[in-house]
Write a protein that holds these residues in place. Structure first.
Motif, PDB file in Angstrom:
ATOM      1  N   LYS A  85     -30.455  38.915   4.615  1.00  0.00           N
ATOM      2  CA  LYS A  85     -30.673  40.295   4.208  1.00  0.00           C
ATOM      3  C   LYS A  85     -29.610  41.196   4.807  1.00  0.00           C
ATOM      4  O   LYS A  85     -29.179  41.020   5.938  1.00  0.00           O
ATOM      5  N   SER A  86     -29.207  42.199   4.025  1.00  0.00           N
ATOM      6  CA  SER A  86     -28.258  43.172   4.529  1.00  0.00           C
ATOM      7  C   SER A  86     -28.920  44.025   5.594  1.00  0.00           C
ATOM      8  O   SER A  86     -30.033  44.506   5.414  1.00  0.00           O
ATOM      9  N   THR A  87     -28.239  44.216   6.716  1.00  0.00           N
ATOM     10  CA  THR A  87     -28.799  44.993   7.820  1.00  0.00           C
ATOM     11  C   THR A  87     -28.079  46.329   8.000  1.00  0.00           C
ATOM     12  O   THR A  87     -28.363  47.051   8.932  1.00  0.00           O
ATOM     13  N   LEU A  88     -27.140  46.644   7.123  1.00  0.00           N
ATOM     14  CA  LEU A  88     -26.434  47.912   7.219  1.00  0.00           C
ATOM     15  C   LEU A  88     -27.301  49.022   6.634  1.00  0.00           C
ATOM     16  O   LEU A  88     -27.668  49.000   5.471  1.00  0.00           O
ATOM     17  N   THR A  89     -27.614  49.995   7.450  1.00  0.00           N
ATOM     18  CA  THR A  89     -28.467  51.097   7.028  1.00  0.00           C
ATOM     19  C   THR A  89     -27.640  52.184   6.348  1.00  0.00           C
ATOM     20  O   THR A  89     -26.408  52.149   6.330  1.00  0.00           O
TER      21      THR A  89
ATOM     22  N   PHE B 133     -26.306  42.369  15.930  1.00  0.00           N
ATOM     23  CA  PHE B 133     -25.195  41.442  15.761  1.00  0.00           C
ATOM     24  C   PHE B 133     -25.000  41.097  14.297  1.00  0.00           C
ATOM     25  O   PHE B 133     -23.875  40.909  13.825  1.00  0.00           O
ATOM     26  N   MET B 134     -26.097  41.019  13.555  1.00  0.00           N
ATOM     27  CA  MET B 134     -26.001  40.735  12.128  1.00  0.00           C
ATOM     28  C   MET B 134     -25.292  41.870  11.406  1.00  0.00           C
ATOM     29  O   MET B 134     -24.484  41.638  10.493  1.00  0.00           O
ATOM     30  N   ALA B 135     -25.585  43.120  11.795  1.00  0.00           N
ATOM     31  CA  ALA B 135     -24.915  44.267  11.190  1.00  0.00           C
ATOM     32  C   ALA B 135     -23.417  44.234  11.484  1.00  0.00           C
ATOM     33  O   ALA B 135     -22.593  44.530  10.609  1.00  0.00           O
ATOM     34  N   MET B 136     -23.053  43.860  12.708  1.00  0.00           N
ATOM     35  CA  MET B 136     -21.644  43.739  13.066  1.00  0.00           C
ATOM     36  C   MET B 136     -20.969  42.647  12.251  1.00  0.00           C
ATOM     37  O   MET B 136     -19.840  42.804  11.780  1.00  0.00           O
ATOM     38  N   HIS B 137     -21.667  41.540  12.069  1.00  0.00           N
ATOM     39  CA  HIS B 137     -21.149  40.421  11.283  1.00  0.00           C
ATOM     40  C   HIS B 137     -20.895  40.843   9.836  1.00  0.00           C
ATOM     41  O   HIS B 137     -19.835  40.553   9.263  1.00  0.00           O
ATOM     42  N   GLU B 138     -21.830  41.552   9.259  1.00  0.00           N
ATOM     43  CA  GLU B 138     -21.700  42.000   7.879  1.00  0.00           C
ATOM     44  C   GLU B 138     -20.599  43.047   7.729  1.00  0.00           C
ATOM     45  O   GLU B 138     -19.788  42.992   6.793  1.00  0.00           O
ATOM     46  N   PHE B 139     -20.566  44.003   8.654  1.00  0.00           N
ATOM     47  CA  PHE B 139     -19.563  45.062   8.598  1.00  0.00           C
ATOM     48  C   PHE B 139     -18.153  44.490   8.737  1.00  0.00           C
ATOM     49  O   PHE B 139     -17.224  44.902   8.025  1.00  0.00           O
ATOM     50  N   THR B 140     -17.979  43.543   9.643  1.00  0.00           N
ATOM     51  CA  THR B 140     -16.674  42.919   9.839  1.00  0.00           C
ATOM     52  C   THR B 140     -16.228  42.177   8.590  1.00  0.00           C
ATOM     53  O   THR B 140     -15.047  42.199   8.224  1.00  0.00           O
ATOM     54  N   SER B 141     -17.165  41.534   7.901  1.00  0.00           N
ATOM     55  CA  SER B 141     -16.844  40.831   6.661  1.00  0.00           C
ATOM     56  C   SER B 141     -16.365  41.802   5.588  1.00  0.00           C
ATOM     57  O   SER B 141     -15.382  41.537   4.881  1.00  0.00           O
TER      58      SER B 141
END
Length: 236
Positions: A15-19, A99-107
């Motif tokens: 799931k996307s964690t970026l708010t 950490f998941m949000a950081m992972h997604e944002f970096t991608s």
């Protein structure tokens, strides 16, 4: 009666964690960067213009190479975060959703830099490419023996693979867990493709600095991958 809370690994939810706040911050950062460019670029307009005009202009290639290296480092960082989450190592210093949000944002950021890395070459007078060649794997070639088209094609395939994997975050509820997991295993293939692309096409790949970058990034990915495999065997 005791209630047992089961913690779900955020890397397995898909799931996307970026708010909304994160997206707004990203937009604001882009706006601030654009404003800063409008203020600073006129100060160096003459030098910048000379690097982008004429048959000997190297500015486009330098911009492409710099953004390509940046995209590669961001891709490596995203993979490292994914491996750290899959081995539960992130629990030592950060919460899973963060950490998941950081992972997604970096991608996302890496994919944007990779897109700029390719499209900026449209202005290069030496390569003289077009949109069709940039978007079509193995069609773009600026070498004499045709080998460059293969290595450039590796980078193009890696980019599309990364875009597909990133898209899976947002369609996780529409696909099965097995499909989502196999897509993420494809990240290793994409990483190998872009690594070969960068090492064999980059004009500075044989310098000590870039060789050190490739050595460190690949060694760290290999180490965490082997560690993850050992953990899987131990749990089995």
């Amino acid at each position: 009666m005791t209630t047992i809370q089961v913690q779900t690994n955020p890397a397995d939810t898909g799931k996307s964690t970026l708010t909304l706040g994160t997206w707004m911050a990203l937009i604001m950062a882009i706006a601030v960067g654009a404003l800063g460019a409008l203020v600073l670029l006129p100060m160096f307009s003459d030098i910048f213009a000379q690097s982008l005009v004429g048959t000997e202009a190297k500015g486009y290639w330098f911009l492409s190479r710099a953004s390509g290296v940046t995209a590669y480092v961001l891709f490596w960082a995203s993979m490292m975060m994914g491996l750290l989450m899959s081995t539960k190592t992130t629990r030592l210093w950060s919460t899973g959703p963060t950490f998941m949000a950081m992972h997604e944002f970096t991608s996302i950021l890496g994919l944007l830099f990779a897109g700029f890395h390719a499209l900026i070459l449209l202005g290069d007078a030496f390569i003289q490419t077009d949109v069709v060649q940039i978007l079509t794997p193995f069609l773009m070639d600026f070498g004499k023996d045709g080998a460059q088209s293969i290595w450039v094609g590796f980078g193009q395939l890696g980019f599309y693979a990364l875009a597909l994997i990133l898209l899976s975050f947002y369609v996780r509820q529409r696909i099965s867990y097995g499909v989502w997991r196999w897509l993420h295993f494809g990240t290793f293939v994409a990483y190998m493709l872009v690594t070969v692309h960068g090492m064999l096409v980059g004009s500075d790949s044989q310098t000590t600095f870039m060789l050190s970058v490739y050595a460190f990034t690949n060694a760290s990915i290999l180490f965490l991958t082997l560690y993850r495999v050992l953990l899987m065997k131990a749990s089995a």
